[in-house]
Design a protein around this motif. Structure first.
Motif, PDB file in Angstrom:
ATOM      1  N   LEU A 122     -15.828   2.035 -13.352  1.00  0.00           N
ATOM      2  CA  LEU A 122     -17.190   2.390 -12.941  1.00  0.00           C
ATOM      3  C   LEU A 122     -17.241   2.664 -11.435  1.00  0.00           C
ATOM      4  CD1 LEU A 122     -19.218  -0.168 -15.073  1.00  0.00           C
ATOM      5  CD2 LEU A 122     -19.564   2.310 -15.104  1.00  0.00           C
ATOM      6  N   ALA A 123     -16.623   1.773 -10.651  1.00  0.00           N
ATOM      7  CA  ALA A 123     -16.652   1.941  -9.194  1.00  0.00           C
ATOM      8  C   ALA A 123     -15.892   3.192  -8.768  1.00  0.00           C
ATOM      9  CB  ALA A 123     -16.074   0.705  -8.513  1.00  0.00           C
ATOM     10  N   LEU A 124     -14.757   3.446  -9.421  1.00  0.00           N
ATOM     11  CA  LEU A 124     -13.945   4.607  -9.036  1.00  0.00           C
ATOM     12  C   LEU A 124     -14.586   5.911  -9.512  1.00  0.00           C
ATOM     13  CD1 LEU A 124     -10.340   3.217  -9.519  1.00  0.00           C
ATOM     14  CD2 LEU A 124     -11.744   3.319  -7.449  1.00  0.00           C
ATOM     15  N   ALA A 125     -15.314   5.861 -10.644  1.00  0.00           N
ATOM     16  CA  ALA A 125     -16.063   7.048 -11.078  1.00  0.00           C
ATOM     17  C   ALA A 125     -17.118   7.380 -10.022  1.00  0.00           C
ATOM     18  CB  ALA A 125     -16.717   6.801 -12.436  1.00  0.00           C
ATOM     19  N   THR A 126     -17.807   6.362  -9.556  1.00  0.00           N
ATOM     20  CA  THR A 126     -18.826   6.567  -8.522  1.00  0.00           C
ATOM     21  C   THR A 126     -18.196   7.149  -7.260  1.00  0.00           C
ATOM     22  OG1 THR A 126     -20.271   4.840  -9.359  1.00  0.00           O
ATOM     23  CG2 THR A 126     -20.413   5.313  -7.007  1.00  0.00           C
ATOM     24  N   TYR A 127     -17.096   6.558  -6.807  1.00  0.00           N
ATOM     25  CA  TYR A 127     -16.423   7.057  -5.602  1.00  0.00           C
ATOM     26  C   TYR A 127     -16.023   8.521  -5.789  1.00  0.00           C
ATOM     27  CZ  TYR A 127     -13.432   7.157  -1.485  1.00  0.00           C
ATOM     28  OH  TYR A 127     -12.889   7.477  -0.268  1.00  0.00           O
ATOM     29  N   THR A 128     -15.512   8.842  -6.969  1.00  0.00           N
ATOM     30  CA  THR A 128     -15.061  10.202  -7.251  1.00  0.00           C
ATOM     31  C   THR A 128     -16.231  11.187  -7.231  1.00  0.00           C
ATOM     32  OG1 THR A 128     -13.234   9.359  -8.565  1.00  0.00           O
ATOM     33  CG2 THR A 128     -13.892  11.643  -8.973  1.00  0.00           C
ATOM     34  N   LEU A 129     -17.355  10.787  -7.833  1.00  0.00           N
ATOM     35  CA  LEU A 129     -18.525  11.672  -7.862  1.00  0.00           C
ATOM     36  C   LEU A 129     -19.053  11.932  -6.458  1.00  0.00           C
ATOM     37  CD1 LEU A 129     -20.149  10.064 -10.989  1.00  0.00           C
ATOM     38  CD2 LEU A 129     -19.488  12.467 -10.802  1.00  0.00           C
ATOM     39  N   VAL A 130     -19.021  10.912  -5.601  1.00  0.00           N
ATOM     40  CA  VAL A 130     -19.582  11.062  -4.257  1.00  0.00           C
ATOM     41  C   VAL A 130     -18.608  11.777  -3.329  1.00  0.00           C
ATOM     42  CG1 VAL A 130     -20.426   9.797  -2.227  1.00  0.00           C
ATOM     43  CG2 VAL A 130     -21.080   9.053  -4.525  1.00  0.00           C
ATOM     44  N   LEU A 131     -17.304  11.456  -3.406  1.00  0.00           N
ATOM     45  CA  LEU A 131     -16.373  11.934  -2.370  1.00  0.00           C
ATOM     46  C   LEU A 131     -15.241  12.823  -2.877  1.00  0.00           C
ATOM     47  CD1 LEU A 131     -16.315   8.799  -0.082  1.00  0.00           C
ATOM     48  CD2 LEU A 131     -17.140  11.080   0.503  1.00  0.00           C
ATOM     49  N   ASP A 132     -15.111  13.024  -4.177  1.00  0.00           N
ATOM     50  CA  ASP A 132     -14.114  13.951  -4.727  1.00  0.00           C
ATOM     51  C   ASP A 132     -12.733  13.781  -4.081  1.00  0.00           C
ATOM     52  OD1 ASP A 132     -12.950  16.042  -6.112  1.00  0.00           O
ATOM     53  OD2 ASP A 132     -13.786  17.603  -4.832  1.00  0.00           O
ATOM     54  N   PRO A 133     -12.124  12.601  -4.215  1.00  0.00           N
ATOM     55  CA  PRO A 133     -10.802  12.402  -3.607  1.00  0.00           C
ATOM     56  C   PRO A 133      -9.698  13.071  -4.429  1.00  0.00           C
ATOM     57  CG  PRO A 133     -11.379  10.478  -4.885  1.00  0.00           C
ATOM     58  CD  PRO A 133     -12.576  11.403  -4.957  1.00  0.00           C
ATOM     59  N   ALA A 134      -8.567  13.380  -3.774  1.00  0.00           N
ATOM     60  CA  ALA A 134      -7.416  13.911  -4.503  1.00  0.00           C
ATOM     61  C   ALA A 134      -6.680  12.792  -5.227  1.00  0.00           C
ATOM     62  CB  ALA A 134      -6.476  14.632  -3.547  1.00  0.00           C
ATOM     63  N   ALA A 135      -6.720  11.590  -4.660  1.00  0.00           N
ATOM     64  CA  ALA A 135      -5.994  10.470  -5.264  1.00  0.00           C
ATOM     65  C   ALA A 135      -6.647   9.149  -4.909  1.00  0.00           C
ATOM     66  CB  ALA A 135      -4.534  10.468  -4.792  1.00  0.00           C
ATOM     67  N   ILE A 136      -6.438   8.169  -5.788  1.00  0.00           N
ATOM     68  CA  ILE A 136      -6.851   6.792  -5.537  1.00  0.00           C
ATOM     69  C   ILE A 136      -5.588   5.951  -5.601  1.00  0.00           C
ATOM     70  CG2 ILE A 136      -8.133   4.839  -6.490  1.00  0.00           C
ATOM     71  CD1 ILE A 136     -10.184   7.051  -7.493  1.00  0.00           C
ATOM     72  N   VAL A 137      -5.298   5.243  -4.517  1.00  0.00           N
ATOM     73  CA  VAL A 137      -4.050   4.486  -4.405  1.00  0.00           C
ATOM     74  C   VAL A 137      -4.397   2.998  -4.405  1.00  0.00           C
ATOM     75  CG1 VAL A 137      -2.012   4.038  -2.983  1.00  0.00           C
ATOM     76  CG2 VAL A 137      -2.980   6.353  -3.079  1.00  0.00           C
ATOM     77  N   ILE A 138      -3.965   2.295  -5.471  1.00  0.00           N
ATOM     78  CA  ILE A 138      -4.271   0.868  -5.588  1.00  0.00           C
ATOM     79  C   ILE A 138      -3.153   0.068  -4.921  1.00  0.00           C
ATOM     80  CG2 ILE A 138      -4.867  -1.007  -7.179  1.00  0.00           C
ATOM     81  CD1 ILE A 138      -6.709   1.228  -7.770  1.00  0.00           C
ATOM     82  N   GLY A 139      -3.531  -0.838  -4.039  1.00  0.00           N
ATOM     83  CA  GLY A 139      -2.542  -1.688  -3.383  1.00  0.00           C
ATOM     84  C   GLY A 139      -2.866  -3.153  -3.606  1.00  0.00           C
ATOM     85  N   GLY A 140      -2.274  -4.016  -2.781  1.00  0.00           N
ATOM     86  CA  GLY A 140      -2.543  -5.446  -2.871  1.00  0.00           C
ATOM     87  C   GLY A 140      -1.802  -6.095  -4.026  1.00  0.00           C
ATOM     88  N   GLY A 141      -1.948  -7.406  -4.121  1.00  0.00           N
ATOM     89  CA  GLY A 141      -1.220  -8.166  -5.125  1.00  0.00           C
ATOM     90  C   GLY A 141      -1.482  -7.683  -6.542  1.00  0.00           C
ATOM     91  N   VAL A 142      -2.743  -7.352  -6.859  1.00  0.00           N
ATOM     92  CA  VAL A 142      -3.089  -6.988  -8.237  1.00  0.00           C
ATOM     93  C   VAL A 142      -2.406  -5.674  -8.652  1.00  0.00           C
ATOM     94  CG1 VAL A 142      -5.015  -6.372  -9.773  1.00  0.00           C
ATOM     95  CG2 VAL A 142      -5.212  -8.353  -8.271  1.00  0.00           C
ATOM     96  N   SER A 143      -2.062  -4.809  -7.665  1.00  0.00           N
ATOM     97  CA  SER A 143      -1.391  -3.542  -8.007  1.00  0.00           C
ATOM     98  C   SER A 143      -0.014  -3.799  -8.615  1.00  0.00           C
ATOM     99  CB  SER A 143      -1.253  -2.644  -6.778  1.00  0.00           C
ATOM    100  OG  SER A 143      -0.284  -3.152  -5.880  1.00  0.00           O
ATOM    101  N   GLN A 144       0.513  -5.016  -8.411  1.00  0.00           N
ATOM    102  CA  GLN A 144       1.815  -5.328  -8.978  1.00  0.00           C
ATOM    103  C   GLN A 144       1.768  -5.501 -10.498  1.00  0.00           C
ATOM    104  OE1 GLN A 144       3.376  -8.417  -6.307  1.00  0.00           O
ATOM    105  NE2 GLN A 144       2.888  -7.009  -4.643  1.00  0.00           N
ATOM    106  N   ALA A 145       0.546  -5.494 -11.057  1.00  0.00           N
ATOM    107  CA  ALA A 145       0.422  -5.483 -12.514  1.00  0.00           C
ATOM    108  C   ALA A 145       0.939  -4.168 -13.106  1.00  0.00           C
ATOM    109  CB  ALA A 145      -1.036  -5.706 -12.920  1.00  0.00           C
ATOM    110  N   GLY A 146       1.067  -3.138 -12.273  1.00  0.00           N
ATOM    111  CA  GLY A 146       1.648  -1.853 -12.720  1.00  0.00           C
ATOM    112  C   GLY A 146       0.878  -1.247 -13.872  1.00  0.00           C
ATOM    113  N   ASP A 147       1.597  -0.852 -14.916  1.00  0.00           N
ATOM    114  CA  ASP A 147       0.966  -0.121 -16.020  1.00  0.00           C
ATOM    115  C   ASP A 147      -0.063  -0.955 -16.771  1.00  0.00           C
ATOM    116  OD1 ASP A 147       2.241   2.178 -15.448  1.00  0.00           O
ATOM    117  OD2 ASP A 147       3.749   2.029 -17.033  1.00  0.00           O
ATOM    118  N   THR A 148       0.059  -2.291 -16.709  1.00  0.00           N
ATOM    119  CA  THR A 148      -0.942  -3.153 -17.351  1.00  0.00           C
ATOM    120  C   THR A 148      -2.320  -2.864 -16.744  1.00  0.00           C
ATOM    121  OG1 THR A 148       0.777  -4.807 -17.576  1.00  0.00           O
ATOM    122  CG2 THR A 148      -1.489  -5.562 -17.907  1.00  0.00           C
ATOM    123  N   LEU A 149      -2.338  -2.475 -15.485  1.00  0.00           N
ATOM    124  CA  LEU A 149      -3.574  -2.069 -14.826  1.00  0.00           C
ATOM    125  C   LEU A 149      -3.789  -0.556 -14.936  1.00  0.00           C
ATOM    126  CD1 LEU A 149      -5.989  -2.686 -12.916  1.00  0.00           C
ATOM    127  CD2 LEU A 149      -4.426  -2.230 -11.011  1.00  0.00           C
TER     128      LEU A 149
END
Lengths: 292, 292
Positions: free
Chosen positions: A220-247
């Motif tokens: 939901l949050a990333l859909a909102t960000y995309t609608l407002v700012l039309d980014p080329a990519a969203i890059v997830i970092g931090g500890g939770v990004s280590q979940a990899g494909d599970t996320l």
């Protein structure tokens, strides 16, 4: 070899090391952040860590100290942090008796700078570290964007579920209340996000339900960000990004489902991973180093 | 006096006029947009309007034609509009037989350009026209920001109420499904937003409840925008902005309530009002005029 001393002060863990100009980390070390002990104890723990890193090794001392901290921060003061309860801590308080230039910076923005300098980069990108909390570095036309007052990027407090779960910020329904590492751990009654991911992979029903809600809140949050700012990519970092494909696999599917009439941007994990914050602290140090 | 012919093609009304370089509008005229008649009838109505405006007056003909249209648009083609159902309409189709340069532009972006050129402006501002639909012009560091692919500013489709009311875009819970002029009118069973505002002021219970939901949906979307981009001001335009304090007073209060830990940006009505779109169409025309 010349280097700076750098510490990324996270809500749970401090990551320290000696960082060379090209971003290589030497002598990496983790210490717990004594958050429960109150603001002064955290400042003292950072100072002790700085003192240890500032010692000469093979006759070489670091050129400067870079500290990435959460909250509202200027190069000379840690102005405010809800996580640590500190107010207007001057940079030198983190390095008493260490005769080196000390530079402070915002943890997420520093990590975003590291992504721009050392990562895969991109001109129009949201860099979103998910750790104990969630905040974003908004990269527009190839540069970090701070907004009118330097407060841009508070993606963690987007109200994804109006009047939903209570958040530490005092509001309800914030993204961070569903999808931060701290929130998923608390909702599962587990010590950290790592344990939650393990429980999800083991098929634990409660963990699966909590993870599902977290992924939907992120979508939901990333859909909102995309609608407002039309980014080329969203890059997830931090500890939770280590979940990899599970996320990433369910997140991509749910983001696409929330963006019926337009394509979703690419969603990927940061290639720097949890090192981005420490590399960003190194960049802060290098900017303060003599002759820089 | 030299001028260009300009038309702002809205979902309900076309506003046309002759616009001088300083943005002054002469011979302003409104005509209904025959949307129900299908894409060709709309193109034909625009073409007839252009032909009338392109006639010489006191021996002077306009230098060019500027058309502000909704949807996906390039300077030479109206590529796609869900509202009108058109696809890849070339600019000259809107002005057959009129030997003048014709420039197309996106209606909301054109209105945003007019706000920047003729309005109170600002470096970091969301300009949000609320008419039949809702879209935003994202002004960052003094310039319109289009995003990686030109799709930025789709504020009307922020999912403020996940899985809430159905929206024309195919998704659910979009801001526009609660707060656009079209949505508030439909939910009250009234012909337009103007009648809804009158019913609110008269204390009609249904209108008050619909208006209340619209204002809360706007507050949620603007809180999100503020958290992500930290604007100095949010400028509401379009027909619904003519509700004035009936909109602005509760909106400011609700936005502040949704931003517990930071101040809300200034929220005001556009000083250009509903003229912004036509003035923006004029800017498009001036950019296409010979010698411009």
């Amino acid at each position: 070899m010349t280097y700076v001393a750098a510490i990324d002060v996270g809500g749970t863990t401090m990551k320290g090391g000696l960082v060379t100009r090209d971003g290589t980390i030497h002598h990496a070390e983790r210490r717990p952040t004594p958050r429960a002990g109150g603001p002064e104890e955290v400042v003292g723990a950072v100072a002790a860590f700085v003192a240890d890193l500032a010692r000469p090794r093979d006759g070489v001392r670091p050129l400067a100290v870079g500290l990435a901290v959460p909250g509202l921060v200027t190069p000379t003061h840690a102005v405010f942090s809800a996580a640590f309860g500190w107010r207007d801590v001057p940079a030198h308080a983190f390095a008493p008796g260490v005769r080196l230039p000390v530079a402070l910076g915002h943890d997420v923005r520093a990590a975003g700078e590291a992504e721009l300098a050392y990562g895969e980069g991109g001109r129009d990108v949201l860099y979103l570290p998910i750790g104990t909390g969630i905040a974003g570095a908004v990269v527009l036309s190839g540069a970090l964007y701070g907004g009118a007052g330097g407060w841009a990027g508070q993606v963690g407090h987007i109200p994804v579920r109006p009047d939903g779960a209570a958040c530490g910020c005092g509001q309800r329904g914030c993204l961070a209340a569903y999808a931060s590492g701290g929130a998923v751990a608390a909702r599962c009654g587990l010590p950290g996000a790592e344990e939650v991911v393990r429980a999800v992979l083991a098929g634990d029903a409660r963990a699966v339900a909590v993870w599902d809600e977290a992924v939907e809140a992120l979508a939901l949050a990333l859909a909102t960000y995309t609608l407002v700012l039309d980014p080329a990519a969203i890059v997830i970092g931090g500890g939770v990004s280590q979940a990899g494909d599970t996320l990433l696999v369910p997140l991509r599917a749910r983001l696409s489902a929330r963006l019926g009439f337009r394509q979703a941007p690419e969603v990927r994990a940061s290639s720097l991973g949890a090192r981005a914050g420490l590399m960003g602290a190194g960049l802060l140090g290098w900017r303060a180093a003599p002759g820089a």
